[in-house]
Design an enzyme around this catalytic site. Structure first.
Site, PDB file in Angstrom:
ATOM      1  CG  HIS A 282      -8.476  -4.936   1.551  1.00 52.01           C
ATOM      2  ND1 HIS A 282      -8.464  -4.718   0.199  1.00 52.01           N
ATOM      3  CD2 HIS A 282      -7.808  -6.105   1.749  1.00 52.01           C
ATOM      4  CE1 HIS A 282      -7.801  -5.712  -0.397  1.00 52.01           C
ATOM      5  NE2 HIS A 282      -7.409  -6.564   0.522  1.00 52.01           N
TER       6      HIS A 282
ATOM      7  CE  LYS B  32      -2.863   9.921  -4.667  1.00 52.15           C
ATOM      8  NZ  LYS B  32      -2.054  10.045  -3.436  1.00 52.15           N
TER       9      LYS B  32
ATOM     10  CG  HIS C 102      -2.025   0.992   1.160  1.00 48.32           C
ATOM     11  ND1 HIS C 102      -3.123   0.837   0.352  1.00 48.32           N
ATOM     12  CD2 HIS C 102      -2.206   2.172   1.804  1.00 48.32           C
ATOM     13  CE1 HIS C 102      -3.929   1.869   0.506  1.00 48.32           C
ATOM     14  NE2 HIS C 102      -3.398   2.700   1.383  1.00 48.32           N
TER      15      HIS C 102
ATOM     16  CB  SER D  76      -8.457   1.626  -3.657  1.00 48.10           C
ATOM     17  OG  SER D  76      -7.233   1.352  -2.986  1.00 48.10           O
ATOM     18  CG  HIS D  77     -10.516   3.593   2.128  1.00 53.76           C
ATOM     19  ND1 HIS D  77     -11.075   3.898   3.339  1.00 53.76           N
ATOM     20  CD2 HIS D  77      -9.179   3.746   2.318  1.00 53.76           C
ATOM     21  CE1 HIS D  77     -10.140   4.238   4.204  1.00 53.76           C
ATOM     22  NE2 HIS D  77      -8.978   4.149   3.612  1.00 53.76           N
TER      23      HIS D  77
ATOM     24  NE  ARG E 160      -6.701  13.322   6.066  1.00 57.48           N
ATOM     25  CZ  ARG E 160      -7.613  12.362   6.222  1.00 57.48           C
ATOM     26  NH1 ARG E 160      -8.883  12.692   6.388  1.00 57.48           N
ATOM     27  NH2 ARG E 160      -7.269  11.093   6.221  1.00 57.48           N
TER      28      ARG E 160
ATOM     29  N   GLY F 236      -1.910   8.276  -8.889  1.00 59.55           N
ATOM     30  CA  GLY F 236      -3.089   7.489  -8.550  1.00 59.55           C
ATOM     31  C   GLY F 236      -2.789   6.506  -7.456  1.00 59.55           C
TER      32      GLY F 236
ATOM     33  CB  SER G 171      -6.160  -1.339  -4.719  1.00 60.87           C
ATOM     34  OG  SER G 171      -6.771  -2.183  -3.767  1.00 60.87           O
TER      35      SER G 171
END
Length: 740
Positions: free
Chosen positions: A96, A90, A47, A93-94, A115, A534, A537
């Site tokens: 999981h 930009k 990550h 991913s989130h 942010r 970018g 993931s």
């Protein structure tokens, strides 16, 4: 509390392999402390380090065009749009976190990407998203879908940024591992951005925003492993968001940047303080001395390990100009936010971390970060065995439908094609009053106040095409995004991407990844849309299978004149309908094959980037000449779906009497997903001029009928009530979710 003894067994529990553990010992010249092991484990996770992807990503076009900073140089990409303005954007991913805690997983995904935008000094002006779930006949899928959408909506709505566009797809492959990709866009004056850099000996290091708790510890390593039954036990790895605090953080941050009080700022996203201190130090070829006793905590008994790895939201690291820390504190106190000096910048390239009077870590930042000493791997590739079998599928394997009209409506009513109104009605798309075209058209359009310009924004990816042919699918993802921008009147400028794949240690998965990136690169070069950065993931797998390879493209386009903004629906009765581009009856990976046969098979459609670029140029020339009233991309569901959408997505229903040339069979032609095609409508008074321009353009085009009435009629033998089509289009998903 006594810290565990560090050995390889403990390192492996932190996601490090034996080679990496030995490398850490070699770098340090000793066994790491427990806190150091934690820092290395998160910084060397996939990550944060991109260790299995960075070599491949560097093959993409990462500079040129209107880019002001190259890919990976800052928190977000930065593109010059003229008039002294730049756009930061930009996507990340989130996935999981959203799989185990959908509401907070999605909400904090939005918070994190916002942010990244405002730490550069840009004010966020729009959010987009790209979502993938299993099929809606599954109760858990409906639970995840509902939670994710509410999380995105609540965070964006409370923060006060419009969510203006997105895409949602449903397929069995995402059942155990949904994809939640969030994109943010911001505006800043050229030359007024701030870098994520630490430099200047003696400059204070400040932590600002929320206090630090135990939420999100090891979130980065959690995102670097496959989803399993044990994932549910990792809910503590999912952060908790507070959009109201983030709004205050935005205003305070922009204020200290405007007053030129800071050297650098970085968001504390994945890996928290570990990431921001090491990356900022490495970038500035500097070091830091950090005292964790100064960090505002939610819980008093937190260890150094926990403080360094916490991913509590709404926090940032600020490098203040020496002597300006007092003014920075005043500003943050005014906004009722924490602001504490936790250390100083040094000229020695070393990160020293103290806690309760004891040195807990002493590390060289260079060895922790991407582009420095973090591992870089080239994995084995192998074409998947499934390709040979599924590519045997041809159009001859599609049975002739007994009732063509029913089949067309069935495909048109599929959850992947119908309106996602149930989703976007939960988003405030009009806050800040700059949204000209919101969700539901080919691309969103946001006006730039004080200018005559607007931005066109889009996310796109057909993962079935990528599954069948990763290189062609990667090309198409970029091309379709660009085509949607063009249909809205914009010139494609640049992309950001979110590359969602399975386990990179599996040769077949890594082959998909390298091929898809190669296809994306080919298209980006053809359209002069460099990659600004970018997210990668990996490990998007459940115990059953990996997700389809899903390289989501987030594209930014520029509309130079507000008069050129174009939408997809028919505007007037009696307009002429033209089809730009030629059909080749390509049904591989189509919605038709999926709906009727329940499979994803065949080969992806072909894409000639030269012809695609010609199509873009011709369409933009028509728009700029004021010759067309609407433009709509032909994609999933083919020309039948595109025509139906043109008839029903405006405020009033306008039917059409269309004549479509069938190549071999009516169903194959009407539901073909051949690329590089657009439907336009032209007033009778502009017909001659439009045809002259089209003849000069060199693209294939055909007159396909006229608008009018309350039915969509095709070739005199197919007729559909536009009211019934509208009901199916706008109500289908809402009716399913009403019984969740």
């Amino acid at each position: 509390m006594k810290e565990p003894v560090v050995n390889f067994d403990l390192a492996s529990q932190h996601g490090l392999n034996e080679e990496e553990y030995n490398k850490i010992i070699e770098i340090l010249g000793r066994v790491p402390t427990f806190t150091e092991l934690g820092i290395y484990s998160v910084m060397w996770s996939e990550h944060c380090s991109y260790k299995n992807s960075i070599k491949v990503l560097k093959t993409l076009p990462r500079s040129g065009g209107r880019l002001l900073v190259g890919a990976g140089e800052e928190n977000a990409g930065l593109v010059d749009i003229g008039d002294g303005y730049a756009i930061a954007f930009k996507i990340e991913s989130h996935n999981h976190p959203s799989a185990v805690e959908p509401y907070q997983g999605a909400a904090t995904g939005v918070g994190g990407i916002l942010r990244d935008i405002f730490t550069m000094g840009a004010r966020p002006i729009a959010c987009l998203n790209s979502l993938r779930f299993g099929t809606l006949d599954d109760a858990r899928t409906r639970y995840l879908f509902d939670g994710v959408v509410r999380g995105i909506g609540d965070y964006g709505n409370c923060f006060g940024v419009p969510t203006v566009a997105g895409e949602v797809y449903f397929d069995e492959c995402y059942k155990g591992n949904p994809l939640v990709n969030a994109m943010a866009v911001g505006i800043v004056k050229v030359g007024q951005t701030v870098s994520a850099t630490a430099e200047g000996e003696g400059n204070p290091v400040m932590i600002v925003g929320s206090s630090t708790g135990r939420d999100g510890i090891h979130g980065a390593t959690f995102a670097s492993e496959e989803i399993s039954e044990k994932s549910e036990a990792k809910r503590p790895s999912v952060q908790v968001g507070d959009p109201f605090t983030e709004k205050l953080l935005l205003e305070a941050t922009l204020e200290i940047i405007k007053e030129e009080l800071v050297v650098g700022i970085q968001d504390m996203g994945a890996a928290g303080i570990s990431c921001s201190t090491s990356e900022m130090s490495a970038k500035g070829k500097a070091g830091m001395r950090i005292d964790l006793d100064k960090v505002p905590l939610r819980e008093s008994d937190m260890s150094a390990y926990e403080i360094m790895l916490s991913e509590s939201q709404e926090r940032m690291l600020v490098i203040a100009k020496n002597g300006k820390e007092g003014r920075i504190k005043e500003i943050f106190e005014k906004w009722d936010l924490h602001c504490e000096i936790i250390g100083t910048v040094t000229n020695e390239e070393k990160l020293d971390i103290k806690h309760r009077g004891e040195m807990k870590a002493s590390l060289a930042p260079f060895y922790l970060v991407l582009g420095g000493g973090a591992p870089v791997y080239t994995r084995e590739t192998k074409a998947p065995a499934y390709l040979e079998e599924i590519r045997k599928f041809t159009n001859k394997d599609i049975p002739v439908p007994e009732n063509l009209a029913e089949t067309l409506v069935r495909v048109f009513s599929s959850h992947n094609i119908v309106s996602k109104k149930w989703v976007y009605e939960q988003y405030d798309s009009m806050v800040r009053t700059n949204t000209v075209v919101g969700p539901g058209s080919d691309a969103a359009v946001i006006r730039i106040k004080g200018t005559n310009k607007a931005l066109a924004l889009k996310t796109d990816c057909n993962s079935r095409y990528v599954y069948l042919n990763p290189r062609a699918g990667g090309r198409i993802a970029v091309a379709e995004s660009a085509r949607n921008i063009v249909c809205s009147g914009g010139v494609p400028l640049a992309i950001t991407n979110c590359l969602n794949f399975g386990n990179p240690y599996k040769p077949e998965i890594y082959w998909q990844f390298t091929e898809a990136v190669a296809g994306m690169g080919e298209a980006c070069r053809a359209f002069d849309t460099p990659v600004t950065g970018g997210n990668v993931s990996f490990y998007n797998e459940s115990p059953d299978a990996a997700v389809y390879p899903t390289p989501v493209i987030g594209m930014l386009g520029l509309i130079e004149d507000l008069n050129h903004i174009t939408t997809s629906h028919f505007k007037n009765e009696g307009d002429f309908i033209y089809i730009l581009g030629e059909d080749n009856e390509e049904l591989g990976g189509s919605e038709y094959v999926k709906v009727v046969l329940g499979k994803t098979a065949g080969d992806a459609p072909e894409l000639d980037t030269g012809k695609e670029k010609q199509l873009h140029n011709a369409t933009l020339n028509l728009i700029r000449a004021g010759l067309i009233n609407s433009a709509h991309d032909i994609s999933e569901g083919g020309i039948f779906t595109a025509l139906a959408e043109c008839c029903i997505t405006g405020e009033r229903l306008i039917g059409a009497d269309a004549t479509i040339s069938y190549k071999t069979r009516a169903d194959l032609s009407l539901l073909s997903e051949t690329q590089s095609r657009i439907i336009i409508s032209v007033s009778e008074s502009n017909k001659e001029k439009a045809e002259e321009l089209l003849k000069r353009s060199g693209i294939h085009y055909s007159l396909a009928g006229r608008t009018g009435g309350n039915r969509l009629s095709i070739n005199g033998d197919l007729s559909f009530d536009t009211g019934n089509l509208r009901a199916a289009y706008y109500n289908t998903i809402g009716e399913v979710m009403a019984h969740k």
